[in-house]
Design an enzyme around this catalytic site. Structure first.
Site, short mmCIF file in Angstrom:
data_model
loop_
_atom_site.label_atom_id
_atom_site.label_comp_id
_atom_site.label_asym_id
_atom_site.label_seq_id
_atom_site.Cartn_x
_atom_site.Cartn_y
_atom_site.Cartn_z
N ALA A 167 0.77 -1.09 0.05
CA ALA A 167 0.02 -0.03 -0.05
C ALA A 167 0.81 1.24 -0.04
O ALA A 167 0.41 2.28 -0.44
CB ALA A 167 -0.88 -0.13 1.28
N GLN A 200 -6.72 -0.54 6.29
CA GLN A 200 -7.23 -0.91 7.65
C GLN A 200 -8.65 -1.36 7.46
O GLN A 200 -9.32 -1.60 8.63
CB GLN A 200 -6.95 0.10 8.85
CG GLN A 200 -5.48 0.31 8.97
CD GLN A 200 -4.54 -0.87 9.68
OE1 GLN A 200 -5.35 -1.99 10.07
NE2 GLN A 200 -3.39 -0.79 9.73
N SER A 253 -3.48 -3.51 0.86
CA SER A 253 -2.35 -4.21 1.17
C SER A 253 -2.74 -5.74 1.70
O SER A 253 -3.31 -5.89 2.79
CB SER A 253 -1.42 -3.39 2.22
OG SER A 253 -0.32 -4.19 2.46
N THR A 271 7.66 -7.64 -12.98
CA THR A 271 7.32 -9.15 -13.16
C THR A 271 6.27 -9.59 -11.96
O THR A 271 6.46 -9.23 -10.72
CB THR A 271 8.45 -10.32 -13.06
OG1 THR A 271 9.25 -9.94 -13.97
CG2 THR A 271 8.00 -11.66 -13.20
N CYS A 322 5.94 1.50 11.71
CA CYS A 322 6.86 2.32 11.23
C CYS A 322 7.44 3.24 12.18
O CYS A 322 8.78 3.43 11.90
CB CYS A 322 6.39 3.16 10.13
SG CYS A 322 4.94 2.23 9.08
C1 PLP Z 1 -3.43 2.92 6.80
C2 PLP Z 1 -2.09 2.60 6.27
N1 PLP Z 1 -1.81 2.69 5.07
C3 PLP Z 1 -0.79 2.29 4.67
C4 PLP Z 1 -0.01 1.20 5.24
C5 PLP Z 1 1.36 0.80 4.42
O1 PLP Z 1 0.76 -0.55 4.14
P1 PLP Z 1 2.09 -1.48 3.56
O2 PLP Z 1 2.83 -2.06 4.81
O3 PLP Z 1 1.61 -2.32 2.48
O4 PLP Z 1 3.01 -0.59 2.69
C6 PLP Z 1 -0.41 0.90 6.32
C7 PLP Z 1 0.61 0.00 7.01
O5 PLP Z 1 0.45 -0.03 8.37
C8 PLP Z 1 -1.41 1.54 7.07
O6 PLP Z 1 -1.87 1.22 8.29
#
Ligand code: PLP
Length: 387
Positions: free
Chosen positions: A71, A181, A201, A239, A326
């Site tokens: 995502a 989410q 995601s 790919t 993160c």
């Molecule tokens: C709301 C939201 N957007 C985007 C992401 C990023 O997702 P990905 O780990 O697939 O890059 C997250 C991951 O915690 C998320 O909670």
């Protein structure tokens, strides 16, 4: 006992998704773009998975879904290509978003400020939401894109996306939602929401890591972020990860199958855990239960530093979080708590607990006991908590 209560960070792979992936990790490893039989023998599964995906979100057809690596990529793609297509060309100048987006949106928008993009960042109320009126007031002819998440990763609060998208469209602006989410936790119907772009995601709904997607309504123009070998009709080169796509599709189908269960079993366990937390003095939880996805609690526990709580819980075998994964290596206060108006001290006491359909009652009872023990221990040694 090991108890995983960090499902908004990532989830366990669904066993059925794993089984569906296996042949494409072992004997059926051909590149789907190759002309030989090793390539072509992946086609039925690939086509089936793309069909499964578009059906799961009620898109019009499988061409409306483009596979990405995650995502973060989907979000970067929408924001950066809006800049390339509409802002760098001088057609429009502004992007509207909120103060509680995931860094994959927030940091991308901030980066584009260096290139002259104007940003309107809408503040959230004490529940962590924006109102349709706020967006209506912020709109204008200069808006190239509105991006508002469907459900927040920390609070679990659900935004009124259908109403917000309608307002953006009244001004001729496309609407993007980060639905990471929400998928697998609540029903998501892209035609009903009437959004132009939607990011998702797999690893957040019991699919594999490293695979995600972007829904693009009616295949409308959005320049590629990744140029290369013209995969996915030239919209996203690279790919194709057949195993990942097959696993993602099966995981989403399974999660959707369990939506009622999510809404009963997971919600009941979440509410049990939340009620037990609220029995402790000076504990509060962000946002009303009925406007949240069924699995999430963002609590603040006065006098208990979030990181200290995580270590106590970790020692007891329980995984939780103080905010998004993160940011969790940095000893910082929870930025979402600050955005909703909590002072810095309180924002340092954030504890996010996020469940899944794989959690059991026994696990939740154990977690309640361990959390209560940790609060008692940590408050006894806290310099900020009045005993
Ligand atoms: C709301 C939201 N957007 C985007 C992401 C990023 O997702 P990905 O780990 O697939 O890059 C997250 C991951 O915690 C998320 O909670």
């Amino acid at each position: 006992m090991r108890v995983y209560l960090d499902n908004n960070a990532t989830t366990m792979l669904d066993p059925e998704a794993y089984e569906a992936m296996k042949p494409f990790l072992t004997e059926k490893y051909g590149n789907p773009n190759s002309l030989h039989q090793f390539g072509s023998e992946t086609h039925p599964a690939l086509r089936g998975a793309l069909d499964e995906l578009y059906t799961a979100i009620n898109a019009k057809d499988s061409d409306d879904i483009i596979i990405t690596s995650c995502a973060t990529e989907s979000n970067n793609w929408v924001i950066k290509s809006t800049y390339f297509d509409k802002i760098a060309t001088g057609e429009k100048s502004r992007i509207i978003t909120t103060a509680v987006e995931h860094p994959a949106i927030a940091a991308t928008c901030q980066f584009l400020k260096n290139f002259g993009v104007k940003l309107t960042i809408l503040d959230v109320n004490e529940e962590g939401l924006i109102t349709p009126e706020q967006l209506r007031e912020a709109m204008g002819d200069d808006v190239a894109l509105v991006s508002v998440m469907l459900a927040n990763n920390e609070t679990g609060m659900i935004f009124p996306i259908k109403e917000l998208a309608k307002i953006a469209h009244e001004w001729g602006a496309p609407f993007h939602t980060d639905a990471v989410q929400a998928l697998g936790k609540i029903p998501v119907n892209v035609q009903d929401l009437d959004v132009d772009f939607l990011s998702f995601s797999a690893h957040k709904f019991h699919g594999p890591k490293g695979i995600g997607g972007l829904y693009i309504k009616d295949s409308q123009k959005l320049s590629p972020l990744l140029h290369g070998g013209e995969h996915m009709g030239g919209r996203r080169s690279g790919t194709l990860d057949v195993a990942g796509i097959v696993g993602m599709a099966r995981a989403l189908t399974m999660s959707n199958k369990f939506l009622d269960f999510e809404n009963s079993h997971v919600r009941r366990l979440r509410d049990k855990l939340e009620n037990a937390l609220l029995e402790i003095d000076d504990v509060s939880v962000v946002g009303s239960k009925d406007r949240r996805v069924p699995n999430t609690i963002l609590a603040s526990i006065k006098g208990v530093e979030g990181e200290a709580m995580l270590w106590d819980l970790n020692r007891a075998g329980i995984a939780a979080s103080t905010g998004s994964a993160c940011a969790s290596e940095a000893l910082e206060s929870n930025p979402i708590m600050e955005a909703i108006g909590a002072d810095k001290d309180l924002a340092h006491t954030a504890l996010r607990l996020s469940l899944s359909r794989f959690n059991t009652e026994e696990e939740i009872d154990y977690a309640i006991g361990e959390i209560k023990k940790a609060v008692k221990r940590l408050r006894a040694i806290s310099s900020t908590f009045a005993h």
